[in-house]
Enzyme design. Structure first.
Site, PDB file in Angstrom:
ATOM      1  N   SER A 138       0.870  -1.180   0.000  1.00  0.00           N
ATOM      2  CA  SER A 138       0.000   0.000   0.000  1.00  0.00           C
ATOM      3  C   SER A 138       0.907   1.230   0.000  1.00  0.00           C
ATOM      4  O   SER A 138       2.102   1.125   0.298  1.00  0.00           O
ATOM      5  CB  SER A 138      -0.850  -0.022   1.281  1.00  0.00           C
ATOM      6  OG  SER A 138      -1.387   1.248   1.552  1.00  0.00           O
ATOM      7  N   TYR A 151      -2.552  -1.680  10.494  1.00  0.00           N
ATOM      8  CA  TYR A 151      -2.639  -1.877   9.043  1.00  0.00           C
ATOM      9  C   TYR A 151      -1.408  -1.297   8.359  1.00  0.00           C
ATOM     10  O   TYR A 151      -0.764  -1.971   7.545  1.00  0.00           O
ATOM     11  CB  TYR A 151      -3.921  -1.239   8.485  1.00  0.00           C
ATOM     12  CG  TYR A 151      -4.001  -1.349   6.979  1.00  0.00           C
ATOM     13  CD1 TYR A 151      -4.277  -2.570   6.373  1.00  0.00           C
ATOM     14  CD2 TYR A 151      -3.764  -0.248   6.152  1.00  0.00           C
ATOM     15  CE1 TYR A 151      -4.320  -2.696   4.991  1.00  0.00           C
ATOM     16  CE2 TYR A 151      -3.803  -0.361   4.769  1.00  0.00           C
ATOM     17  CZ  TYR A 151      -4.085  -1.584   4.183  1.00  0.00           C
ATOM     18  OH  TYR A 151      -4.119  -1.714   2.823  1.00  0.00           O
TER      19      TYR A 151
HETATM   20  N1  LIG Z   1      -8.676  -0.625  -1.791  1.00  0.00           N
HETATM   21  C1  LIG Z   1      -7.679   0.155  -1.396  1.00  0.00           C
HETATM   22  O1  LIG Z   1      -7.810   1.382  -1.264  1.00  0.00           O
HETATM   23  C2  LIG Z   1      -6.331  -0.455  -1.127  1.00  0.00           C
HETATM   24  C3  LIG Z   1      -5.223   0.409  -1.018  1.00  0.00           C
HETATM   25  C4  LIG Z   1      -3.975  -0.142  -0.767  1.00  0.00           C
HETATM   26  C5  LIG Z   1      -3.820  -1.502  -0.638  1.00  0.00           C
HETATM   27  N2  LIG Z   1      -4.910  -2.324  -0.741  1.00  0.00           N
HETATM   28  C6  LIG Z   1      -4.690  -3.765  -0.573  1.00  0.00           C
HETATM   29  O2  LIG Z   1      -5.228  -4.457  -1.677  1.00  0.00           O
HETATM   30  C7  LIG Z   1      -5.496  -5.801  -1.324  1.00  0.00           C
HETATM   31  C8  LIG Z   1      -6.856  -6.214  -1.872  1.00  0.00           C
HETATM   32  O3  LIG Z   1      -7.857  -5.462  -1.229  1.00  0.00           O
HETATM   33  P1  LIG Z   1      -9.081  -4.804  -2.021  1.00  0.00           P
HETATM   34  O4  LIG Z   1      -8.914  -3.335  -1.991  1.00  0.00           O
HETATM   35  O5  LIG Z   1      -9.280  -5.475  -3.320  1.00  0.00           O
HETATM   36  O6  LIG Z   1     -10.259  -5.136  -0.999  1.00  0.00           O
HETATM   37  P2  LIG Z   1     -11.495  -6.140  -1.071  1.00  0.00           P
HETATM   38  O7  LIG Z   1     -12.312  -5.877  -2.281  1.00  0.00           O
HETATM   39  O8  LIG Z   1     -12.138  -6.033   0.275  1.00  0.00           O
HETATM   40  O9  LIG Z   1     -10.802  -7.572  -1.238  1.00  0.00           O
HETATM   41  C9  LIG Z   1     -10.192  -8.253  -0.171  1.00  0.00           C
HETATM   42  C10 LIG Z   1     -10.028  -9.704  -0.567  1.00  0.00           C
HETATM   43  O10 LIG Z   1      -9.368 -10.398   0.505  1.00  0.00           O
HETATM   44  C11 LIG Z   1     -10.092 -11.578   0.786  1.00  0.00           C
HETATM   45  N3  LIG Z   1      -9.972 -11.962   2.189  1.00  0.00           N
HETATM   46  C12 LIG Z   1     -10.358 -11.249   3.275  1.00  0.00           C
HETATM   47  N4  LIG Z   1     -10.150 -11.971   4.394  1.00  0.00           N
HETATM   48  C13 LIG Z   1      -9.623 -13.158   3.991  1.00  0.00           C
HETATM   49  C14 LIG Z   1      -9.217 -14.334   4.673  1.00  0.00           C
HETATM   50  N5  LIG Z   1      -9.322 -14.445   6.011  1.00  0.00           N
HETATM   51  N6  LIG Z   1      -8.729 -15.376   3.944  1.00  0.00           N
HETATM   52  C15 LIG Z   1      -8.641 -15.292   2.593  1.00  0.00           C
HETATM   53  N7  LIG Z   1      -9.010 -14.203   1.891  1.00  0.00           N
HETATM   54  C16 LIG Z   1      -9.497 -13.163   2.594  1.00  0.00           C
HETATM   55  C17 LIG Z   1     -11.537 -11.241   0.441  1.00  0.00           C
HETATM   56  O11 LIG Z   1     -12.269 -12.414   0.104  1.00  0.00           O
HETATM   57  P3  LIG Z   1     -13.265 -13.219   1.075  1.00  0.00           P
HETATM   58  O12 LIG Z   1     -14.057 -12.233   1.833  1.00  0.00           O
HETATM   59  O13 LIG Z   1     -14.025 -14.044   0.103  1.00  0.00           O
HETATM   60  O14 LIG Z   1     -12.372 -14.065   1.938  1.00  0.00           O
HETATM   61  C18 LIG Z   1     -11.355 -10.392  -0.816  1.00  0.00           C
HETATM   62  O15 LIG Z   1     -11.262 -11.222  -1.952  1.00  0.00           O
HETATM   63  C19 LIG Z   1      -5.372  -5.864   0.209  1.00  0.00           C
HETATM   64  O16 LIG Z   1      -4.135  -6.446   0.548  1.00  0.00           O
HETATM   65  C20 LIG Z   1      -5.396  -4.401   0.612  1.00  0.00           C
HETATM   66  O17 LIG Z   1      -4.713  -4.161   1.817  1.00  0.00           O
HETATM   67  C21 LIG Z   1      -6.157  -1.830  -0.983  1.00  0.00           C
END
Ligand SMILES: NC(=O)c1ccc[n+]([C@@H]2O[C@H](COP(=O)([O-])OP(=O)(O)OC[C@H]3O[C@@H](n4cnc5c(N)ncnc54)[C@H](OP(=O)(O)O)[C@@H]3O)[C@@H](O)[C@H]2O)c1
Length: 259
Positions: A138, A151
């Site tokens: 991130s 986080y």
């Molecule tokens: N969105 C942002 O602004 C942002 C910014 C910087 C970094 N990121 C990073 O990007 C990555 C993806 O996040 P996203 O933004 O795409 O959010 P998201 O749409 O909420 O996706 C999160 C994913 O993680 C999975 N997950 C959550 N808990 C889990 C568990 N216990 N075991 C296995 N899978 C799990 C969820 O699937 P299930 O619920 O089906 O398990 C979902 O597929 C993360 O590492 C996040 O920190 C996001």
């Protein structure tokens, strides 16, 4: 045909990666907790791209989660060429007010399980002399974020681990890249109870497919890390030019602003 394993593939950036790799003719293995959602995405990828897909339900916030996922792949004779270590969650609020169990689960997922998966897949990749790993960090990998303390620390771990291992892997044919996105339009902010904050303003968010494209390119070019978007990149440079305490105050004030 090469095979990619994508964790957290049921939504957001992980789902965008799944589409991108399917389009690029990879066999795509999807993992997360929601079996039904994964099966739906697997079917869409088959229909849209003719992709070969598998969906493996896995709770990676549980101690044995990565081992179980690795064993399931071995049982099915699936060899992984690319690991996209994307699953991750956030949290919001002062550390002393957080639910301890949820915070520890987040650390288990964002830190321990990400490193565990690398340690499971890297020996096979190094023995074969080829492989790629993408770890999703991130912009907060670069500075401390009050109100998201665990986080941001977890994402600093992701970048530090990636940079160290990228160096170790030189000359092995295996590479590791950290993708460090800023605010992106996914379920992340709602899950972290941050959707009322200005940082989650839909007008300011990058799209998950744009972020995945940039990550894919960096991965293929064996970059150690990439920050999608010029503004995000500028933010990550702040600690180089300003005192760290000042940057920490600014990140807090940004996170405090409500929509
Ligand atoms: N969105 C942002 O602004 C942002 C910014 C910087 C970094 N990121 C990073 O990007 C990555 C993806 O996040 P996203 O933004 O795409 O959010 P998201 O749409 O909420 O996706 C999160 C994913 O993680 C999975 N997950 C959550 N808990 C889990 C568990 N216990 N075991 C296995 N899978 C799990 C969820 O699937 P299930 O619920 O089906 O398990 C979902 O597929 C993360 O590492 C996040 O920190 C996001």
């Amino acid at each position: 045909m090469k095979t990619v394993l994508i964790t957290g593939a049921s939504s957001g950036i992980g789902k965008a990666f799944a589409e991108l790799f399917a389009r690029e003719n990879y066999r795509v293995v999807l993992a997360s907790r929601s079996e039904e959602k994964l099966n739906g995405i697997a079917q869409q990828l088959r229909e849209k791209f003719g992709a070969i897909t598998s969906a493996i339900p896995a709770d990676l916030a549980q101690n044995g989660g990565p081992d179980l996922l690795y064993e399931r792949l071995k049982e099915q004779d699936i060899e992984i060429d690319v690991l996209v270590n994307n699953a991750g969650i956030g949290s919001f609020g002062p550390l002393h007010e957080q639910d301890i169990r949820s915070e520890l689960e987040m650390l288990q997922l964002n830190v321990q399980s990400l490193s565990h998966l690398m340690m499971l897949f890297l020996p096979d990749m190094v023995a074969r002399g080829s492989g790629r790993i993408l770890n999703v960090g991130s912009t907060t990998s670069f500075y401390a974020c009050p109100l998201s303390a665990n986080y941001s620390a977890s994402k600093a771990f992701v970048l530090s681990l990636t940079e160290a291992v990228a160096n170790e892997l030189q000359g092995t044919g295996v590479s590791v890249t950290a993708l460090c996105p800023g605010a992106t339009g996914t379920d992340f902010f709602r899950s972290a109870r941050m959707d009322g904050q200005k940082v989650a303003d839909p007008k300011a968010l990058m799209s998950p497919s744009e972020v995945a494209e940039i990550g894919y390119k960096a991965l293929m070019n064996e970059k150690t890390f990439v920050v999608p978007g010029f503004q995000n990149w500028l933010l990550t440079q702040a600690p180089r030019f300003f005192p760290r305490k000042f940057v920490t105050r600014i990140t807090r004030s940004v996170l405090e602003q409500k929509l």
